[in-house]
Design an enzyme around this catalytic site. Structure first.
Site, PDB file in Angstrom:
ATOM      1  N   CYS A 120       0.863  -1.175   0.000  1.00 59.42           N
ATOM      2  CA  CYS A 120       0.000   0.000   0.000  1.00 59.42           C
ATOM      3  C   CYS A 120       0.897   1.221   0.000  1.00 59.42           C
ATOM      4  CB  CYS A 120      -0.909   0.011   1.224  1.00 59.42           C
ATOM      5  SG  CYS A 120      -2.264   1.214   1.084  1.00 59.42           S
ATOM      6  N   CYS A 122      -0.100   4.182   1.737  1.00 66.54           N
ATOM      7  CA  CYS A 122      -0.463   5.163   2.772  1.00 66.54           C
ATOM      8  C   CYS A 122       0.652   5.399   3.792  1.00 66.54           C
ATOM      9  CB  CYS A 122      -1.769   4.790   3.461  1.00 66.54           C
ATOM     10  SG  CYS A 122      -1.721   3.240   4.366  1.00 66.54           S
ATOM     11  N   CYS A 130      -3.701   6.235   0.000  1.00 69.20           N
ATOM     12  CA  CYS A 130      -3.195   4.945  -0.461  1.00 69.20           C
ATOM     13  C   CYS A 130      -2.767   4.957  -1.920  1.00 69.20           C
ATOM     14  CB  CYS A 130      -4.253   3.862  -0.227  1.00 69.20           C
ATOM     15  SG  CYS A 130      -4.756   3.766   1.513  1.00 69.20           S
ATOM     16  N   LYS A 195     -12.386  -4.487   1.573  1.00 71.11           N
ATOM     17  CA  LYS A 195     -11.847  -3.667   2.655  1.00 71.11           C
ATOM     18  C   LYS A 195     -12.742  -2.438   2.794  1.00 71.11           C
ATOM     19  CE  LYS A 195      -7.843  -1.040   4.139  1.00 71.11           C
ATOM     20  NZ  LYS A 195      -6.437  -0.707   3.875  1.00 71.11           N
ATOM     21  N   ARG A 205      -3.464   3.395  12.513  1.00 68.94           N
ATOM     22  CA  ARG A 205      -2.927   4.595  11.864  1.00 68.94           C
ATOM     23  C   ARG A 205      -1.941   5.313  12.773  1.00 68.94           C
ATOM     24  NH1 ARG A 205      -8.356   6.530   8.555  1.00 68.94           N
ATOM     25  NH2 ARG A 205      -8.505   4.616   7.317  1.00 68.94           N
ATOM     26  N   ARG A 217     -10.970   7.923   3.292  1.00 71.71           N
ATOM     27  CA  ARG A 217     -10.723   6.904   2.269  1.00 71.71           C
ATOM     28  C   ARG A 217     -12.010   6.377   1.619  1.00 71.71           C
ATOM     29  NH1 ARG A 217      -5.472   6.687   3.734  1.00 71.71           N
ATOM     30  NH2 ARG A 217      -4.767   5.664   5.662  1.00 71.71           N
ATOM     31  N   GLU A 233     -16.161  -7.502  -5.565  1.00 73.25           N
ATOM     32  CA  GLU A 233     -14.723  -7.268  -5.335  1.00 73.25           C
ATOM     33  C   GLU A 233     -13.956  -8.586  -5.241  1.00 73.25           C
ATOM     34  OE1 GLU A 233     -12.737  -4.757  -5.199  1.00 73.25           O
ATOM     35  OE2 GLU A 233     -13.893  -2.951  -4.823  1.00 73.25           O
ATOM     36  N   LYS A 248     -12.055  -7.291   5.559  1.00 75.40           N
ATOM     37  CA  LYS A 248     -11.484  -6.443   6.600  1.00 75.40           C
ATOM     38  C   LYS A 248     -12.360  -5.223   6.829  1.00 75.40           C
ATOM     39  CE  LYS A 248      -7.630  -3.404   7.322  1.00 75.40           C
ATOM     40  NZ  LYS A 248      -6.607  -2.663   6.690  1.00 75.40           N
ATOM     41  N   SER A 274      -7.062  -3.358  14.276  1.00 74.28           N
ATOM     42  CA  SER A 274      -6.536  -2.689  15.463  1.00 74.28           C
ATOM     43  C   SER A 274      -7.618  -2.205  16.424  1.00 74.28           C
ATOM     44  CB  SER A 274      -5.660  -1.513  15.027  1.00 74.28           C
ATOM     45  OG  SER A 274      -6.405  -0.598  14.234  1.00 74.28           O
ATOM     46  N   TYR A 313      -3.663  -9.276  16.010  1.00 76.88           N
ATOM     47  CA  TYR A 313      -2.647  -8.834  16.976  1.00 76.88           C
ATOM     48  C   TYR A 313      -2.656  -9.723  18.213  1.00 76.88           C
ATOM     49  CZ  TYR A 313      -3.003  -4.929  13.812  1.00 76.88           C
ATOM     50  OH  TYR A 313      -3.036  -4.172  12.666  1.00 76.88           O
TER      51      TYR A 313
HETATM   52  C1  PBG Z   1      -3.613   0.308   4.694  1.00 81.46           C
HETATM   53  C2  PBG Z   1      -3.966  -0.540   5.844  1.00 81.46           C
HETATM   54  C3  PBG Z   1      -4.733  -0.173   6.944  1.00 81.46           C
HETATM   55  C4  PBG Z   1      -4.815  -1.298   7.770  1.00 81.46           C
HETATM   56  C5  PBG Z   1      -4.089  -2.313   7.150  1.00 81.46           C
HETATM   57  N1  PBG Z   1      -3.588  -1.833   5.933  1.00 81.46           N
HETATM   58  C6  PBG Z   1      -5.293   1.116   7.360  1.00 81.46           C
HETATM   59  C7  PBG Z   1      -6.187   1.907   6.543  1.00 81.46           C
HETATM   60  O1  PBG Z   1      -6.734   1.483   5.515  1.00 81.46           O
HETATM   61  O2  PBG Z   1      -6.354   3.064   6.936  1.00 81.46           O
HETATM   62  C8  PBG Z   1      -5.551  -1.363   9.061  1.00 81.46           C
HETATM   63  C9  PBG Z   1      -5.248  -2.499   9.949  1.00 81.46           C
HETATM   64  C10 PBG Z   1      -5.745  -2.340  11.337  1.00 81.46           C
HETATM   65  O3  PBG Z   1      -6.512  -1.418  11.680  1.00 81.46           O
HETATM   66  O4  PBG Z   1      -5.363  -3.194  12.146  1.00 81.46           O
HETATM   67  N2  PBG Z   1      -2.322   0.052   4.255  1.00 81.46           N
END
Ligand code: PBG
Length: 323
Positions: A120, A122, A130, A195, A205, A217, A233, A248, A274, A313
């Site tokens: 990615c 970002c 991204c 996603k 983030r 986003r 998708e 996700k 997260s 995690y």
């Molecule tokens: C983008 C990406 C994100 C996460 C994984 N890959 C963040 C986003 O889209 O803002 C989030 C993972 C998480 O919250 O644990 N590269």
């Protein structure tokens, strides 16, 4: 009319009965452990909103991968926090960047670890989006070659699986073509296929320093209200060459996991993100829930919904609990 002929409690009477009849099982090999990699050496910085998660330099990522493997967690996914950011995410393809260095270090220290990398922009753009910006929006097609170059750099470093998470249209095909052209036919693609534009990414983030500096986003990630769109998708990512697909976040999207599982025959992963992790940790720290019990229940629900693999995690602690 089934009662009293049928008494379902007969089969719940003892732990052994429950164990032999359990429909869903969890194993450490179900988990993919996310690792945040920073430049340098000897660096280990805790992420305050994610207790138990650290940002580490490449050689410590290798140590962590090895100890995860000894617990049966056989795969990791790497996120990089680079030294330099610019408008087009140039450092994303740096062979000396933290991700490529960590891939090589892990392969040397823990050869049986399956190394996946998040692909990615970002984390690598100064604006935190991204992809590259053209007239205040993310330019889909101009972003594709940059993502392909990033994926190729990870493959050259030795990644087994590259995982695009940017949500540009056509990126799976672009990455597959770039890998094949350079002889990396055996590097697999795990597509973050469905996603969502989610509030559950907040702590990530902070860890990845990837908050967009303007806007959000929603013009590229999916609307949380949609499930039929997720299948579109998933199917097009598989058509473009994805070997595995991902949904996700996970916990608030278990119906999407189930729908993805039924729509395709490639392995389905889900990302226990997260914010899901932080909520459990915060409530457990306050004594409001039993953290271990709730964590295992959540992970079980993801398997039950149809996930073959779970990015989480909780990987290390869950593997210890399951031992
Ligand atoms: C983008 C990406 C994100 C996460 C994984 N890959 C963040 C986003 O889209 O803002 C989030 C993972 C998480 O919250 O644990 N590269």
């Amino acid at each position: 009319m089934s009662f009293p002929l049928h008494r379902y409690r007969r089969l719940r009477r003892s732990e052994s009965l429950r164990a032999i009849l359990r429909e869903t099982s969890l194993a450490p090999s179900d988990f993919i452990a996310p690792l945040f990699v920073v430049p340098g050496a000897g660096v280990r910085q805790p992420v305050s909103s994610m207790p138990g998660v650290d940002r580490v330099s490449p050689e410590l990522a290798a140590k962590d991968a090895k100890s995860l493997a000894s617990l049966g967690v056989l795969s990791v996914i790497l996120f990089g926090i680079p030294e330099e950011k610019d408008a087009v995410g140039t450092s994303s393809a740096d062979p000396e960047g933290p991700v490529c260095r960590a891939v090589r270090a892990i392969k040397a220290e823990s050869p049986k670890t399956v190394v996946m990398t998040d692909v990615c922009l970002c984390e690598y753009t100064d604006h935190g989006h991204c992809g590259v910006i053209e007239q205040d929006t993310v330019d889909n097609d101009a972003t594709l070659p940059i993502l392909a170059a990033e994926a190729l750099a990870h493959a050259v470093a030795g990644a087994d699986v590259v995982a695009p998470s940017d949500m540009m249209d056509g990126r799976v095909g672009a990455i597959r073509a770039a890998l094949d052209k350079s002889g990396y036919r055996d590097v697999a693609v795990l597509a973050y296929a469905a996603k969502y534009a989610s509030g559950f990414y907040g702590p990530f983030r902070e860890a990845a320093e990837s908050t967009p500096s303007f806007g959000d986003r929603r013009a590229y990630q999916m609307d949380p209200a949609n499930v039929r769109e997720a299948i579109k998708e998933v199917l097009s990512d598989v058509e473009e060459g994805a070997d595995l697909v991902m949904v996700k976040p996970a916990l608030a999207y278990l119906d999407v996991v189930r729908a993805a599982k039924e729509a395709t025959n490639v392995p389905v992963a889900c990302y226990n993100v997260s914010g899901e992790y932080a909520m459990v940790k915060a409530a457990a720290a306050n004594g409001w829930i039993d953290g271990k019990r709730v964590t295992l229940e959540i992970l079980t629900s993801m398997k039950r919904a149809g996930a073959d693999l779970i990015l989480t995690y909780h990987a290390k602690e869950a593997a210890e609990w399951l031992a």
